[in-house]
Write a protein that holds these residues in place. Structure first.
Motif, PDB file in Angstrom:
ATOM      1  N   ILE A  57      -6.853   4.950   0.733  1.00 12.00           N
ATOM      2  CA  ILE A  57      -7.135   4.407  -0.591  1.00 12.00           C
ATOM      3  C   ILE A  57      -5.925   4.613  -1.484  1.00 12.00           C
ATOM      4  O   ILE A  57      -5.432   5.735  -1.628  1.00 12.00           O
ATOM      5  N   SER A  90      -8.538  -0.449   6.005  1.00  8.53           N
ATOM      6  CA  SER A  90      -9.732  -0.270   6.827  1.00  8.53           C
ATOM      7  C   SER A  90      -9.322  -0.424   8.283  1.00  8.53           C
ATOM      8  O   SER A  90      -9.068  -1.526   8.756  1.00  8.53           O
ATOM      9  N   TYR A  93      -4.483   4.057  -5.409  1.00  7.94           N
ATOM     10  CA  TYR A  93      -4.987   3.794  -6.755  1.00  7.94           C
ATOM     11  C   TYR A  93      -3.916   4.114  -7.785  1.00  7.94           C
ATOM     12  O   TYR A  93      -2.885   4.705  -7.478  1.00  7.94           O
ATOM     13  N   ILE A 112      -6.897  -0.839  -0.128  1.00  3.44           N
ATOM     14  CA  ILE A 112      -7.476   0.039   0.880  1.00  3.44           C
ATOM     15  C   ILE A 112      -7.022  -0.428   2.257  1.00  3.44           C
ATOM     16  O   ILE A 112      -6.716  -1.606   2.466  1.00  3.44           O
ATOM     17  N   TYR A 144     -17.338  -0.240   3.169  1.00  2.00           N
ATOM     18  CA  TYR A 144     -16.255   0.731   3.299  1.00  2.00           C
ATOM     19  C   TYR A 144     -16.771   2.122   2.945  1.00  2.00           C
ATOM     20  O   TYR A 144     -17.502   2.291   1.965  1.00  2.00           O
ATOM     21  N   HIS A 188       0.879  -1.172   0.000  1.00  2.00           N
ATOM     22  CA  HIS A 188       0.000   0.000   0.000  1.00  2.00           C
ATOM     23  C   HIS A 188       0.913   1.218   0.000  1.00  2.00           C
ATOM     24  O   HIS A 188       1.700   1.412   0.926  1.00  2.00           O
ATOM     25  N   ALA A 202      -8.804   1.531  -8.091  1.00  2.00           N
ATOM     26  CA  ALA A 202      -8.261   1.272  -6.752  1.00  2.00           C
ATOM     27  C   ALA A 202      -7.480  -0.037  -6.757  1.00  2.00           C
ATOM     28  O   ALA A 202      -7.887  -1.015  -7.392  1.00  2.00           O
ATOM     29  N   LEU A 210     -12.509   3.923  -6.608  1.00  2.00           N
ATOM     30  CA  LEU A 210     -13.344   2.820  -6.134  1.00  2.00           C
ATOM     31  C   LEU A 210     -14.553   2.623  -7.045  1.00  2.00           C
ATOM     32  O   LEU A 210     -14.953   1.491  -7.330  1.00  2.00           O
ATOM     33  N   GLY A 248      -9.702   8.999  -4.579  1.00  2.00           N
ATOM     34  CA  GLY A 248      -9.929   7.618  -4.162  1.00  2.00           C
ATOM     35  C   GLY A 248     -11.351   7.150  -4.364  1.00  2.00           C
ATOM     36  O   GLY A 248     -11.595   5.993  -4.714  1.00  2.00           O
ATOM     37  N   ASN A 249     -12.315   8.053  -4.140  1.00  4.03           N
ATOM     38  CA  ASN A 249     -13.717   7.676  -4.346  1.00  4.03           C
ATOM     39  C   ASN A 249     -13.992   7.333  -5.806  1.00  4.03           C
ATOM     40  O   ASN A 249     -14.687   6.365  -6.117  1.00  4.03           O
ATOM     41  N   GLY A 268     -16.201   6.074   1.803  1.00  8.73           N
ATOM     42  CA  GLY A 268     -15.265   6.851   0.993  1.00  8.73           C
ATOM     43  C   GLY A 268     -14.550   7.922   1.782  1.00  8.73           C
ATOM     44  O   GLY A 268     -14.774   8.115   2.979  1.00  8.73           O
ATOM     45  N   GLN A 269     -13.663   8.662   1.101  1.00  9.65           N
ATOM     46  CA  GLN A 269     -12.846   9.665   1.771  1.00  9.65           C
ATOM     47  C   GLN A 269     -13.571  11.000   1.821  1.00  9.65           C
ATOM     48  O   GLN A 269     -14.348  11.339   0.938  1.00  9.65           O
TER      49      GLN A 269
END
Length: 669
Positions: free
Chosen positions: A260, A280, A262, A278, A296, A253, A275, A314, A310-311, A298-299
């Motif tokens: 998130i 969590s 990506y 993630i 999950y 990551h 993405a 996803l 990030g949204n 979103g930001q």
């Protein structure tokens, strides 16, 4: 100096403690692909504040003009960057389709802008000691003049570290990942030890993990730098980490704070984000866990979330159906302010929707389902927590506490393999018994009042350990040494002194379990971090090794320190710290002993043993302590190397090894 209206004359002879601009040390931008520590031979260039500026040198405010304006490639900084917005450098050679795509920047609206619960210098005792300092005061035991950066470079150069070639830098394997994590944790612990001796500065956050990650990224000691969709080579489901920077250095990551990650994916002439992973970790109250997946959020917390960064990635992954790595951030039972990060495998987004969150703002929700056929990871973690809470019963349990209350935590005896009711009878004892004094000079100990504090030059125990305490605040050993000196019966410090790590009993919840083909073994319900203390080897010290080691079961429940032990593969060049016992110590735990008697051999062990000499003016007080080589996930068997015998006795006691390691020698003694 002009006089203001209404004010009296000012003393113009007074000069403030400032230096003229021309005395400031010039700073040059580092050449590309160069180390931040390297001594480059850049010639001295004197540049006037207003320019002109050679390539690579830029003006600074106020000479660059109004802060919110920019010129050419120079981008003005609108505000100071807080420590929790630290981002690791992007992988080399950024391009689309995974050769290193872009990731979301961490800012105040990003999901998961969180810090690791770092506590190596944040225990209540250490916090109290630092908070009591008055402004301008000086700790007589502190060493404020220590230049950590210089010492880090000296540490770094003292080991024969390997900078990976391009193939292993961008695409790793299990050995590469293991090597990077071992380097990270050793260097981080040594930085923490150095900073422990420095006086705390008000408002300054001690983050050896961030410093270590930055050093390794700069030095090129990392792997899997190429972003990718799906599994990361060398990383297994269930692997655990205690710092977000560990995830960055092995390519699991990339963002060190954002939740998130990506990358760009090219479609004909256009690019769109998808993405790849993630984290969590409970940063959003709306996250919901389930046995079959995860919901999950979103930001974006302070206002309605937007379909960007990030949204958006996803949402695109929902339509593309690509695999997404999920890392679970779970509360660390050994550190109330910290988290343990567990790689839980590959998921896919099943659906998404927009709804009102608890704050009243619109939030994006993403339902992810775990791909079938993967080993259990987070599900096992939740099951262990239910065992501890008593909501469900551990299957196959024979005794809830094998120790009968002798240890700080109960040790379960479990058999879920066959019908055997337990090991041969023995008396549980957590102590090492010497039948007669050892023929060596004793270690007297220290005269510290209360506790041994880092940097105290008058502490005999600290001086015997080379000027530093061998453990950082959370009880983690800094590195393996030939012998470490702990406070003991002759020392005047309290029993709670941090230099008595091996005397405080068990620190994790263990179980003795029946293995499939190796008899009884030992494992932990709790995650174990690299360098953590496990236990000591208890039993009776053997006076006559020749007689004791003879017989049919001569190797059963015996620790033989007289064997030859290869240095633990912590780092190349670290062989000088191999165990070196003051005398041949052999411990018999057949009739009486503790959990250490159940630790099996492995050719690729996850524990190493360390000689510990305690301060005792009456007798020679030597013990054997076990520590974790690397992070150990829950329910992983604990093992150490039993060592090698002399060549002339090579056929004595040789047994077939069943450790299952890729590096298995095929036998052990």
């Amino acid at each position: 100096m002009e006089e203001s209206a209404g004010e009296g004359p000012k003393d113009k002879s007074r000069v403030l403690n400032v230096k003229p601009l021309r005395t400031l040390t010039p700073v040059f931008s580092s050449p590309s692909k160069s180390s931040s520590f390297s001594q480059s031979s850049v010639p001295f260039v004197c540049v006037p504040p207003a320019g002109p500026f050679p390539p690579g040198v830029f003006p600074f405010f106020p000479f660059s003009g109004i802060p919110n304006q920019s010129s050419g490639d120079h981008t003005a900084i609108s505000s100071a960057v807080p420590i929790n917005s630290f981002r690791s450098p992007e992988p080399l050679g950024c391009a689309a389709n995974g050769n290193a795509g872009s990731s979301g920047r961490a800012n105040r609206n990003n999901r998961g802008v969180e810090e690791d619960g770092y506590s190596d210098d944040q225990t209540p005792s250490s916090q109290g000691r630092y908070q009591k300092k008055k402004k301008g005061s000086h700790d007589k035991f502190a060493s404020p003049d220590v230049d950590t950066d210089v010492m880090v470079e000296n540490i770094f150069q003292s080991y024969n570290l390997v900078q990976f070639e391009a193939a292993r830098l961008y695409d790793g394997d299990k050995d590469s990942v293991g090597y990077v994590l071992l380097v990270f944790n050793l260097l981080r612990r040594q930085i923490a030890q150095l900073e422990d001796t420095k006086e705390a500065t008000s408002g300054q956050s001690r983050r050896p993990d961030l410093k270590t990650g930055n050093v390794l990224m700069t030095k090129g000691i990392r792997t899997n730098a190429k972003k990718r969709v799906g599994a990361v080579p060398g990383v297994e489901i269930g692997d655990i980490f205690f710092f977000r920077m560990e995830l960055c250095t092995i390519g699991l990551h990339a963002p060190s704070m954002a939740g998130i990650d990506y990358m760009s994916f090219r479609i004909s002439q256009d690019e769109e984000p998808i993405a790849v992973s993630i984290v969590s970790s409970g940063g959003y109250e709306d996250d919901v866990d389930g046995d079959d997946g995860l919901i999950y959020t979103g930001q974006g917390k302070e206002m309605d979330q937007k379909l960007e960064r990030g949204n958006l990635a996803l949402e695109k992954s929902l339509h593309r159906g690509n695999d997404i790595r999920v890392i679970r951030g779970i509360k660390d039972v050994g550190n109330p302010t910290g988290k343990v990060y567990m790689y839980d495998g590959l998921y896919r987004i099943q659906e998404s929707w927009l709804e009102k969150g608890k704050s009243g703002s619109n939030v994006f929700r993403y339902k992810l389902g775990r791909l079938p056929g993967q080993p259990e990871a987070y599900k096992t973690w939740k099951k262990i927590q239910q065992w501890k809470d008593g909501t469900i019963t551990r299957f196959g349990i024979i005794l809830p506490d094998l120790t009968s209350g002798c240890e700080t935590f109960p040790v379960s005896l479990v058999n879920d393999v066959d019908n055997e009711k337990g090991p041969a009878y023995f008396t549980y004892s957590p102590h090492l018994k010497y039948s007669k004094p050892a023929p060596r000079d004793p270690f007297v100990g220290c005269a510290c009042n209360g506790a041994c504090l880092p940097g105290n030059e008058k502490c005999d125990c600290i001086q015997k350990n080379g000027g530093y305490l061998p453990h950082i605040v959370n009880g983690v050993i800094v590195n393996q040494k030939s012998v470490i000196y702990e406070c003991g019966p002759s020392c005047q410090c309290l029993p709670t002194c941090r230099n008595r790590v091996s005397q405080g009993g068990l620190r994790v919840r263990l179980e003795v379990f029946k293995t499939k083909n190796k008899g009884w073994g030992l494992r932990s319900w709790d995650p174990i971090r690299a360098g953590a203390f496990i236990c000591v080897y208890a039993g009776e010290v053997v006076d006559d090794p020749a007689q004791e080691l003879a017989g049919e079961n001569k190797d059963d429940h015996i620790f033989d320190g007289s064997r030859t032990y290869q240095p633990v593969e912590i780092l190349p060049g670290d062989s000088n710290n191999a165990p070196n016992l003051p005398f041949p110590l052999i411990i018999n735990a057949r009739n009486a002993g503790n959990v250490a008697r159940f630790i099996n051999h492995s050719c690729s062990p996850n524990l190493f043993w360390q000689p510990v000499l305690r301060g005792n003016c009456k007798e020679f007080d030597l013990h054997i302590a076990f520590y974790a080589i690397r992070h150990i996930p829950p329910m992983t068997e604990l093992t150490y190397c039993y060592g090698m015998v002399l060549p002339e006795k090579a056929d004595c006691g040789k047994r077939k090894c069943l450790c299952g390691s890729p590096k298995c020698r095929g036998f052990f003694y």
